[in-house]
Enzyme design. Structure first.
Site, PDB file in Angstrom:
ATOM      1  N   ALA A  12      25.506 -39.758  -7.554  1.00  0.00           N
ATOM      2  CA  ALA A  12      24.602 -40.696  -8.222  1.00  0.00           C
ATOM      3  C   ALA A  12      25.289 -42.022  -8.531  1.00  0.00           C
ATOM      4  O   ALA A  12      24.713 -43.094  -8.330  1.00  0.00           O
ATOM      5  CB  ALA A  12      24.066 -40.064  -9.505  1.00  0.00           C
ATOM      6  N   GLU A  25      35.832 -44.082 -12.392  1.00  0.00           N
ATOM      7  CA  GLU A  25      35.931 -42.774 -11.737  1.00  0.00           C
ATOM      8  C   GLU A  25      37.233 -42.092 -12.155  1.00  0.00           C
ATOM      9  O   GLU A  25      38.310 -42.671 -12.028  1.00  0.00           O
ATOM     10  CB  GLU A  25      35.867 -42.943 -10.211  1.00  0.00           C
ATOM     11  CG  GLU A  25      36.248 -41.700  -9.396  1.00  0.00           C
ATOM     12  CD  GLU A  25      35.456 -40.432  -9.778  1.00  0.00           C
ATOM     13  OE1 GLU A  25      34.235 -40.516  -9.952  1.00  0.00           O
ATOM     14  OE2 GLU A  25      36.100 -39.362  -9.924  1.00  0.00           O
ATOM     15  N   ALA A  26      37.101 -40.847 -12.607  1.00  0.00           N
ATOM     16  CA  ALA A  26      38.276 -40.104 -13.067  1.00  0.00           C
ATOM     17  C   ALA A  26      39.222 -39.768 -11.919  1.00  0.00           C
ATOM     18  O   ALA A  26      40.439 -39.699 -12.100  1.00  0.00           O
ATOM     19  CB  ALA A  26      37.820 -38.819 -13.757  1.00  0.00           C
ATOM     20  N   HIS A  28      25.492 -25.717  -7.110  1.00  0.00           N
ATOM     21  CA  HIS A  28      24.373 -26.602  -7.401  1.00  0.00           C
ATOM     22  C   HIS A  28      24.024 -26.593  -8.891  1.00  0.00           C
ATOM     23  O   HIS A  28      22.859 -26.415  -9.255  1.00  0.00           O
ATOM     24  CB  HIS A  28      23.134 -26.154  -6.604  1.00  0.00           C
ATOM     25  CG  HIS A  28      23.278 -26.253  -5.124  1.00  0.00           C
ATOM     26  ND1 HIS A  28      22.451 -25.586  -4.248  1.00  0.00           N
ATOM     27  CD2 HIS A  28      24.146 -26.944  -4.353  1.00  0.00           C
ATOM     28  CE1 HIS A  28      22.800 -25.869  -3.001  1.00  0.00           C
ATOM     29  NE2 HIS A  28      23.831 -26.683  -3.038  1.00  0.00           N
TER      30      HIS A  28
HETATM   31  C1  LIG Z   1      31.873 -27.193  -2.854  1.00  0.00           C
HETATM   32  C2  LIG Z   1      30.507 -27.822  -2.950  1.00  0.00           C
HETATM   33  C3  LIG Z   1      29.603 -27.647  -1.910  1.00  0.00           C
HETATM   34  C4  LIG Z   1      28.334 -28.224  -1.979  1.00  0.00           C
HETATM   35  N1  LIG Z   1      27.522 -28.169  -0.885  1.00  0.00           N
HETATM   36  C5  LIG Z   1      26.375 -28.879  -0.877  1.00  0.00           C
HETATM   37  C6  LIG Z   1      25.607 -29.005   0.311  1.00  0.00           C
HETATM   38  O1  LIG Z   1      25.977 -28.526   1.392  1.00  0.00           O
HETATM   39  N2  LIG Z   1      24.437 -29.720   0.249  1.00  0.00           N
HETATM   40  C7  LIG Z   1      23.996 -30.272  -0.907  1.00  0.00           C
HETATM   41  O2  LIG Z   1      22.907 -30.858  -0.914  1.00  0.00           O
HETATM   42  N3  LIG Z   1      24.722 -30.187  -2.043  1.00  0.00           N
HETATM   43  C8  LIG Z   1      25.915 -29.541  -2.041  1.00  0.00           C
HETATM   44  N4  LIG Z   1      26.692 -29.529  -3.159  1.00  0.00           N
HETATM   45  C9  LIG Z   1      26.167 -30.150  -4.392  1.00  0.00           C
HETATM   46  C10 LIG Z   1      26.140 -31.680  -4.410  1.00  0.00           C
HETATM   47  O3  LIG Z   1      27.288 -32.228  -3.823  1.00  0.00           O
HETATM   48  C11 LIG Z   1      25.985 -32.115  -5.863  1.00  0.00           C
HETATM   49  O4  LIG Z   1      24.764 -31.591  -6.354  1.00  0.00           O
HETATM   50  C12 LIG Z   1      25.952 -33.628  -6.078  1.00  0.00           C
HETATM   51  O5  LIG Z   1      27.107 -34.228  -5.566  1.00  0.00           O
HETATM   52  C13 LIG Z   1      25.832 -33.910  -7.571  1.00  0.00           C
HETATM   53  O6  LIG Z   1      25.936 -35.273  -7.799  1.00  0.00           O
HETATM   54  P1  LIG Z   1      26.313 -35.869  -9.226  1.00  0.00           P
HETATM   55  O7  LIG Z   1      26.294 -37.336  -9.072  1.00  0.00           O
HETATM   56  O8  LIG Z   1      25.442 -35.243 -10.251  1.00  0.00           O
HETATM   57  O9  LIG Z   1      27.783 -35.348  -9.533  1.00  0.00           O
HETATM   58  P2  LIG Z   1      29.119 -35.485  -8.681  1.00  0.00           P
HETATM   59  O10 LIG Z   1      28.805 -35.807  -7.264  1.00  0.00           O
HETATM   60  O11 LIG Z   1      29.917 -34.278  -8.952  1.00  0.00           O
HETATM   61  O12 LIG Z   1      29.839 -36.773  -9.292  1.00  0.00           O
HETATM   62  C14 LIG Z   1      30.327 -36.880 -10.600  1.00  0.00           C
HETATM   63  C15 LIG Z   1      31.493 -37.864 -10.576  1.00  0.00           C
HETATM   64  O13 LIG Z   1      31.784 -38.274 -11.899  1.00  0.00           O
HETATM   65  C16 LIG Z   1      33.196 -38.265 -12.097  1.00  0.00           C
HETATM   66  N5  LIG Z   1      33.424 -38.074 -13.523  1.00  0.00           N
HETATM   67  C17 LIG Z   1      33.046 -37.006 -14.262  1.00  0.00           C
HETATM   68  N6  LIG Z   1      33.377 -37.186 -15.555  1.00  0.00           N
HETATM   69  C18 LIG Z   1      33.969 -38.399 -15.645  1.00  0.00           C
HETATM   70  C19 LIG Z   1      34.522 -39.138 -16.713  1.00  0.00           C
HETATM   71  N7  LIG Z   1      34.513 -38.669 -17.967  1.00  0.00           N
HETATM   72  N8  LIG Z   1      35.077 -40.336 -16.438  1.00  0.00           N
HETATM   73  C20 LIG Z   1      35.083 -40.838 -15.189  1.00  0.00           C
HETATM   74  N9  LIG Z   1      34.566 -40.171 -14.119  1.00  0.00           N
HETATM   75  C21 LIG Z   1      34.006 -38.964 -14.353  1.00  0.00           C
HETATM   76  C22 LIG Z   1      33.657 -37.102 -11.236  1.00  0.00           C
HETATM   77  O14 LIG Z   1      35.031 -37.170 -10.961  1.00  0.00           O
HETATM   78  C23 LIG Z   1      32.772 -37.263 -10.012  1.00  0.00           C
HETATM   79  O15 LIG Z   1      33.339 -38.147  -9.077  1.00  0.00           O
HETATM   80  C24 LIG Z   1      27.958 -28.959  -3.138  1.00  0.00           C
HETATM   81  C25 LIG Z   1      28.859 -29.131  -4.179  1.00  0.00           C
HETATM   82  C26 LIG Z   1      30.136 -28.583  -4.087  1.00  0.00           C
HETATM   83  C27 LIG Z   1      31.107 -28.805  -5.213  1.00  0.00           C
END
Ligand SMILES: Cc1cc2nc3c(=O)[nH]c(=O)nc-3n(C[C@H](O)[C@H](O)[C@H](O)COP(=O)(O)OP(=O)(O)OC[C@H]3O[C@@H](n4cnc5c(N)ncnc54)[C@H](O)[C@@H]3O)c2cc1C
Length: 536
Positions: free
Chosen positions: A17, A37-38, A471
């Site tokens: 996101a 980004e951490a 997920h």
């Molecule tokens: C191993 C694995 C396999 C997956 N396979 C699939 C797939 O095949 N298809 C699919 O659709 N989805 C898959 N997913 C799920 C999908 O990638 C996630 O649902 C999606 O990336 C979530 O997005 P997000 O922005 O909510 O969080 P994230 O993408 O996890 O991003 C959060 C970010 O915030 C940073 N952050 C957190 N806290 C802090 C802080 N306090 N200060 C600074 N930075 C911070 C983190 O380091 C990270 O970079 C998978 C996930 C994993 C882990």
């Protein structure tokens, strides 16, 4: 960076996101954005080579390496909870599957009172984000940042599995993201010319040259700063030094489903009793922060195969490994260009279910556990994944220290219905392996093995050997009941200048995978932020 730097928007987390937000909010050139980004840069080649997926499960350089508390419903095991800690976040380490879920998922969000989140409302954002290899249609877009591609070639084992599905009476479906989800077909992956299309490569990379975007890696946000009930900035830690950044308009939390509720709780936004116990001054008593955790619990069955090559043999043989590397280097084809599973089926294991309730899939490798060494025989895994679990869990900080991991309590298989549906799903998955089409290739079931026969045995297998699809969602739920954290504009309830925009806002888990929906949420979130301006 000085301690007094000010930006229009401060975005916490450069994950799926956060990268979308940083790109869209800086697009017009009228707003300045700080993206914290951490983790570090996404420079490892294994992030971009699809098969590298298997390498990230245990790598602290790119993964938070969380684990759940011991889970009563899963044999008291601690279940590994990988999360990306790198530019692109989990989209830099995920399995590349592009599956949005069902039309009904989003209509359910809308029917819970979230105006503007029905399927018809969100489809334009899926299309806007997409660069679909097959070209545009009613459901798909082209020219968007996120590349969605077919596998570069079919595979004999996937073909056999799809034939097995037909033998069992299931229909074929060439597009799970089209008119209907039900049926079996090849996956599409977030790939561009054989390389991972993460949120970082798709969105952030093209935006990084903009003068109005500052990206700071290895910066952990430790606290949101408030003036009364208005968010004014973020405190963060980089290289052992605390810094502060001011947000003139908004702080946007995009840390993902574990870290977003953690940061809110650390900042005094959460259940009052928890904050009081930990001595954290209360900014807003929001009992739902960290609650409502949901994930796709998954059973993985492993089979020994013959007659076709699998990733197990490629990884286990120098000659085959080299041949695969050369093929990938020159043609971007073969095992190194594969996502985590090759083909998928959406089925209704509970006949009473109106839409599919189980996602089954075939992966061209096998191991005892995700991320473990692959078996030393040619193998495949067949998975059964519960699409709409009723079990709910939580994410709760254990101290006021931002460096301490939160307690993750998913409560897998705590709802009886979850066990019944998944059990039916495992039986259906097993039947696929027992067809004439698959018998040509399958030598034996390795895990759980033929001695696991009764329902009680299979339930034990689910509890003792099951895993997850990675997920997690729901911990900063969108809605308007007492447990909602954000409203339908993703504004944190009762606070000004603060939103959560990431997978944590999903009120209910979607019946698919969560990367594409998170991109959609951020695309829509960015539009709302720019249209409606300051939340104050
Ligand atoms: C191993 C694995 C396999 C997956 N396979 C699939 C797939 O095949 N298809 C699919 O659709 N989805 C898959 N997913 C799920 C999908 O990638 C996630 O649902 C999606 O990336 C979530 O997005 P997000 O922005 O909510 O969080 P994230 O993408 O996890 O991003 C959060 C970010 O915030 C940073 N952050 C957190 N806290 C802090 C802080 N306090 N200060 C600074 N930075 C911070 C983190 O380091 C990270 O970079 C998978 C996930 C994993 C882990």
């Amino acid at each position: 960076m000085s301690a007094v730097d000010a930006f229009d928007f401060v975005v916490v987390g450069a994950g799926a996101a956060g990268c979308v937000l940083a790109a869209r909010l800086t697009e017009s050139g009228r707003h300045s954005v700080l993206l914290l980004e951490a983790g570090g840069k996404d420079s490892s080649p294994w992030i971009h080579i699809p098969l590298g997926y298997g390498k990230h499960f245990t790598n602290p350089e790119v993964n938070w390496l969380y684990a759940s508390e011991p889970q009563a419903g899963a044999g008291n095991r601690r279940i590994g909870q990988p999360r990306g800690k790198v530019l692109g976040g989990s989209s830099s380490i995920n399995g590349l599957l592009y599956i949005r879920g069902q039309r009904e998922d989003y209509d359910r969000w809308r029917d819970l009172g979230n105006a503007g989140w029905g399927y018809a409302d969100v489809l334009p954002y899926f299309r806007k984000a997409e660069d679909q290899q097959r070209g545009p249609d009613e459901y798909h877009g082209v020219g968007g940042p996120l590349s969605v591609s077919d596998p570069s070639e079919p595979h004999a084992l996937a073909d056999a599995w799809l034939a097995a599905a037909e033998e069992c009476g299931y229909r074929r479906n060439a597009d799970f993201n089209g008119a209907a989800q039900e049926g079996f077909g090849y996956n599409q992956w977030t790939l561009r010319k054989g390389l991972r299309s993460s949120a970082a490569t798709a969105y952030l990379r093209p935006a990084r040259r903009r003068g109005n975007l500052r990206v700071v890696t290895r910066a952990l946000a430790t606290r949101i700063l408030f003036s009364g009930r208005r968010a004014t900035g973020v405190e963060y830690r980089r290289g052992g030094i605390l810094g502060r950044a001011t947000a003139r308009r908004e702080v946007i939390v995009a840390g993902g489903s574990f870290n977003s509720p953690q940061l809110l709780q650390l900042s005094g936004v959460g259940p009052a009793s928890l904050l009081r116990d930990l001595g954290i001054p209360i900014v807003a008593d929001l009992p739902g922060v960290g609650m409502n955790l949901q994930d796709h619990y998954t059973a993985r069955l492993a089979y020994e195969c013959t007659g076709a090559s699998t990733i197990n043999d490629v990884v286990g043989s120098l000659g085959k490994g080299l041949a695969a590397a050369v093929r990938y280097a020159f043609l971007r084809k073969g095992p190194l260009a594969m996502g985590s599973s090759y083909a998928t089926g959406f089925i209704r294991a509970d006949p009473a279910s109106v839409t599919p309730d189980i996602q089954t899939s075939i992966s061209l490798f096998s191991s005892d556990k995700a991320g473990d060494k692959l078996h030393d025989f040619p193998g495949i895994s067949l998975a059964a994944r519960l699409l709409r679990p009723e079990s709910r869990g939580s994410v709760v900080i254990q101290s006021a220290d931002a460096l301490q991991a939160p307690a993750i309590r998913p409560n897998y298989l705590s709802a009886e219905k979850d066990c019944a549906v998944l059990l039916a799903g495992v039986k259906a998955t097993r039947r696929l392996a027992e067809t004439a089409a698959m018998r040509r290739y399958v030598v034996r079931e390795h895990d759980p093995g033929p001695s696991c026969a009764s329902d009680a045995d299979l339930l034990d297998f689910l509890r003792l050997r099951g895993g997850i699809a990675y997920h997690p969602v729901g911990t900063c739920k969108m809605g308007n009941d007492a447990s909602a954290v954000v409203d339908d504009h993703l504004r944190v309830r009762g606070i000004q200048g603060l939103r959560v925009v990431d997978a944590s806002i999903m009120p209910l888990l979607v019946s698919g995978n969560t990367f594409a929906p998170t991109i959609m949420i951020a695309e829509k979130g960015a539009d709302m932020i720019l249209e409606h301006g300051d939340t104050g």
